[in-house]
Scaffold this active site. Structure first.
Site, PDB file in Angstrom:
ATOM      1  N   SER A 140       1.417  -1.051   0.129  1.00 36.47           N
ATOM      2  CA  SER A 140      -0.442   0.337  -0.442  1.00 36.47           C
ATOM      3  C   SER A 140       0.842   1.249   0.372  1.00 36.47           C
ATOM      4  CB  SER A 140      -1.158  -0.228   1.120  1.00 36.47           C
ATOM      5  OG  SER A 140      -0.312   0.276   2.551  1.00 36.47           O
TER       6      SER A 140
ATOM      7  N   LYS B  79       0.703   3.583   7.021  1.00 29.97           N
ATOM      8  CA  LYS B  79      -0.080   4.471   6.209  1.00 29.97           C
ATOM      9  C   LYS B  79       0.534   6.295   6.672  1.00 29.97           C
ATOM     10  CE  LYS B  79      -2.784   2.065   4.358  1.00 29.97           C
ATOM     11  NZ  LYS B  79      -1.608   0.401   4.540  1.00 29.97           N
TER      12      LYS B  79
END
Lengths: 421, 185
Positions: free
Chosen positions: B105, B142
Site C-alpha cells: 500500500s 500509512k
C-alpha cells in the site's frame, strides 16, 4: 533538601511486553507461563479478574483458560530483557541517579524536586515511558525506599497510576491500614511472627521502639521500621554489584527417568553457570547440585535432594564445573523416579583476580584453559548461543522440551520482526 | 562438683622445638596424595608460586601505532572514528524499533513488501508523517492525516483508497517511521 525516592514498577510486565508487538491482545485475558510452561507468572488485568492466581500451576487452571479463551504465552525472556533495558534507558533521562532493582522495577532519586512538582513529574515519567516503550508503569514516591514501595501499592490501584506519599497525615492514614505482609522486606512468615507481639499494620511497626525491635528481632527489621518513620536507611545503588550466587535450573517439559538424561541436563546447567561466572568475572568454590520429582504428582512419593560439591581450586572452567556437578548428581540420584527438575548453583563466589593460585596448579595449563574458554565465549557471542558446547551437555537434549507457545523475538531477530501491512 | 586444678607445664616436657620455625597447614585429601607423588618425583618446587602478573590480562589500547625511529604516526591525533549507521539512523535508542513490511500500500513513497522500517516511538505524530498505526488490533503503515476531528490513514498506492477512522474504532499511533531499508540486490 528532603530525600525523595520514586519506585517505578512496570504493570504486568511480561504481558505488557507481549502486548506491545501484538496489539490485538489489548483488552483480552493474557497470561505468561514460567519456563517450560510450569505455572502462570504474569497476568493481564482481564486474566486476574478470572481468578487466575500468581504462580498458579498450569494444570490447575486449564479449565479456566479453555472456557475463557485466555491467550497463553511461554516466557520469552530475551524479549523481556530487551524491553526492560529500554524502560531503564528511558528512566535514566529523568534522574541521573537510577537503581535497577529488578527486571521490572527501578528506584529513582528525585530529591532535587520540590514537593509540589512531584506528582506532575511522575505523571510525565509515566507518559514518556508508555510513549517510548509501550510499557505502562506505576509510580510511588516517598521519603524512603520503603515508603516509595508502599506508595507504589496505592498507585497500582489509583486511576492516575502515580501516588506521592510525603505528607505526614497521609502517611499515617495509609500505614494504619497497610498490612505488614505487604511491606518491603517483610514476608508472610515475618508478618506472622510480628502479629504475635501485636504488630499488625505498617503503622504499628513504625510506632514501635527501634531499640526493642533491634534487640528482639534483627537490624534489618529495625531499618524497615526506621524507613517507615521516614528516615532513609538505604540509598540509590547505582553500581550493579556482582551476584553472590549463580543458579541455572529448569523444569523438564516431561518427566525424566534415565541417569544419562539427567547427566546431560546437569552438565548443561553447569556449563551455563560457568558461562555466567566468566561473564561477571567470578570463580566459584562450591557447587550445589539439586534434583526433584514432581510435587504435584499424585502417585509416587515426592523426592528432592541436593548435594554440595566443593572444588579444590576455585574455578570458572566449564569442564571443571561439569565434572563436579556430575559427581554430585551420582550421589543424590535415586533410580526409578520421575524427575521434574534439576539445577546447579554456584556458591562462595570470589572475584577472578582474587584466585589464590596454588602451588599445585600448573600456571601454563591455567593460562591455556583461560585462553580456550575465552575463545569459546567469543565464538558463542559471534555465532549465537550454544554454537559451540561441551559434548556432555548432550547433542539432542531430548530432556529439554521445545518451547511451543513463545512469541517471536520481535526485537532481536531480523527474520522475526513485527509485521505491518 | 568437679574441682579444677591449675595445670602447670613440666619444664622440658613435650616435643622439642624445631630449629627452623614450622607451620601446620590443612590440605584437601586428594592434594596430599598429589603432593607426595610430586615430592617423590622431585618435581615439587619450594616457593613455586605463580606470580599474579602472569595471570592478569593487559588491555592494549585500540588506537596505537608502533613508534619507529622516534616518529609517531602523524594520523594518530586526527582519528575521527569510523562511521556508524546506528548513530546516523537511530536518534532515540530506547524508543526505536524495526518492523517488516508485508503489504504494497505504500509503494508510492518507496516502501515495498519485505522492506524494513525504522520506527521511532518518541517522535510526535503530526499530520503528514508516515506512521505505524494500530487499527482494530492490526499494525499498518500509512500516511497519517488529521484535519479537525477527521483522521485519515492514507495509502501511497492508487490501488487503495484512504481509510477514514471513525470514533468508535480502536485506533492508536504506534510510532513514526523515520527511514526505510530497501535492498537493491
Amino acid at each position: 533538601m528532603n530525600p525523595i525516592f520514586a519506585l517505578i514498577d512496570c504493570n504486568s510486565f511480561f504481558v505488557s511486553c507481549e502486548k506491545v508487538f501484538q496489539p490485538h491482545l489489548e483488552g483480552q485475558p493474557v497470561i505468561v507461563l514460567s519456563s517450560n510452561d510450569g505455572c502462570a507468572i504474569a497476568r493481564s488485568n482481564e486474566a486476574k479478574a478470572l481468578g487466575i492466581q500468581m504462580g498458579a500451576p498450569l494444570f490447575k487452571i486449564q479449565n479456566i483458560l479453555r472456557k475463557n479463551r485466555v491467550k497463553v504465552f511461554s516466557s520469552n525472556f530475551s524479549l523481556y530483557g530487551d524491553m526492560s533495558a529500554r524502560v531503564m534507558e528511558t528512566l535514566k533521562t529523568f534522574s541521573p541517579s537510577l537503581e535497577v532493582y529488578s527486571i521490572d522495577e527501578a528506584f529513582l532519586d528525585l530529591s532535587s524536586l520540590r514537593e509540589e512538582e512531584l506528582f506532575s513529574y511522575g505523571s510525565q515519567i509515566r507518559k514518556i515511558v508508555k510513549l517510548w516503550t509501550g510499557i505502562p508503569v506505576s509510580i510511588g514516591m516517598g521519603s524512603t525506599k520503603t515508603l516509595a514501595k508502599v506508595a507504589n501499592h496505592i498507585a497500582k490501584k489509583h486511576p492516575f497510576g502515580c501516588y506521592v506519599l510525603t505528607k505526614l497525615e497521609d502517611i499515617e492514614e495509609v500505614l494504619r491500614t497497610f498490612p505488614l505482609q505487604e511491606v518491603w522486606g517483610i514476608g508472610r512468615q515475618w508478618s506472622k511472627k510480628l502479629s504475635y507481639v501485636g504488630l499488625r499494620t505498617a503503622w504499628d511497626l513504625a510506632q514501635a521502639d527501634i531499640d526493642w525491635i533491634r534487640k528482639t528481632f534483627n537490624l534489618s527489621l529495625a531499618r524497615t521500621a526506621l524507613e517507615l518513620k521516614g528516615l532513609p536507611c538505604s540509598n540509590i545503588e547505582g553500581l550493579v554489584s556482582s551476584k553472590k550466587s549463580i543458579i541455572s535450573s529448569r523444569s523438564f517439559g516431561k518427566s525424566v527417568k534415565s541417569f544419562e538424561d539427567l547427566q546431560e541436563a546437569i552438565s548443561f546447567h553447569a556449563s551455563k553457570v560457568a558461562q555466567k561466572l566468566r561473564q561477571q568475572k567470578s570463580v566459584t568454590a562450591l557447587l550445589n547440585v539439586f534434583i526433584r520429582t514432581n510435587p504435584f504428582h499424585a502417585e509416587g512419593a515426592y523426592y528432592t535432594n541436593s548435594c554440595i560439591v566443593p572444588l579444590i581450586f576455585p574455578s570458572q572452567d566449564t569442564a571443571v564445573l561439569i565434572k563436579a556437578a556430575r559427581a554430585g548428581l551420582e550421589k543424590i540420584f535415586n533410580k526409578g523416579l520421575d524427575y521434574k527438575k534439576v539445577g546447579v548453583m554456584a556458591l562462595s563466589l570470589a572475584s577472578e583476580d582474587q584466585i589464590p593460585v596454588s602451588i599445585f596448579q600448573n600456571s601454563k595449563d591455567l593460562l591455556k584453559r583461560q585462553t580456550l574458554l575465552k575463545t569459546l565465549d567469543k565464538l558463542n557471542g559471534q555465532f549465537g548461543r550454544d554454537s559451540l558446547f561441551f559434548a556432555s551437555e548432550g547433542v539432542h537434549k531430548t530432556w529439554c522440551s521445545k518451547v511451543s507457545l513463545k512469541s517471536p523475538s520481535f526485537t532481536q531477530d531480523w527474520t522475526q520482526l513485527p509485521r505491518v501491512r | 562438683m568437679t574441682q579444677h586444678h591449675q595445670r602447670k607445664r613440666r619444664p622440658g616436657a613435650g616435643r622439642k622445638p624445631n630449629l627452623v620455625p614450622t607451620k601446620a597447614i590443612r590440605l584437601p585429601l586428594p592434594l596430599v596424595k598429589q603432593l607426595l607423588e610430586l615430592k617423590a618425583k622431585g618435581a615439587l618446587e619450594v616457593n613455586g608460586t605463580i606470580p599474579a602478573s602472569t595471570l592478569s590480562s593487559v588491555a592494549i589500547p585500540l588506537f596505537e601505532s608502533r613508534v619507529q625511529a622516534g616518529f609517531p604516526s602523524p594520523a594518530d591525533d586526527f582519528s575521527e572514528g569510523t562511521l556508524d549507521l546506528n548513530t546516523y539512523l537511530i536518534k532515540h535508542k530506547a524508543a526505536t524499533f524495526f518492523v517488516r513490511v508485508t503489504g504494497d500500500s505504500m509503494t508510492g513513497v518507496g516502501i515495498f513488501p519485505g522492506d524494513i522500517l525504522i520506527v521511532d516511538r518518541s517522535l510526535p505524530h503530526s499530520s503528514g508523517k508516515i506512521v505505524i498505526a494500530v487499527l482494530n488490533g492490526e499494525m499498518t503503515v500509512k500516511r497519517f492525516k488529521q484535519a479537525g476531528d477527521e483522521v485519515l490513514l492514507c495509502p501511497e498506492n492508487d490501488k487503495y483508497s484512504p481509510i477514514c477512522v471513525s470514533e468508535d474504532e480502536d485506533f492508536s499511533i504506534w510510532g513514526v517511521v523515520t527511514n526505510v531499508i530497501h535492498p537493491l540486490l
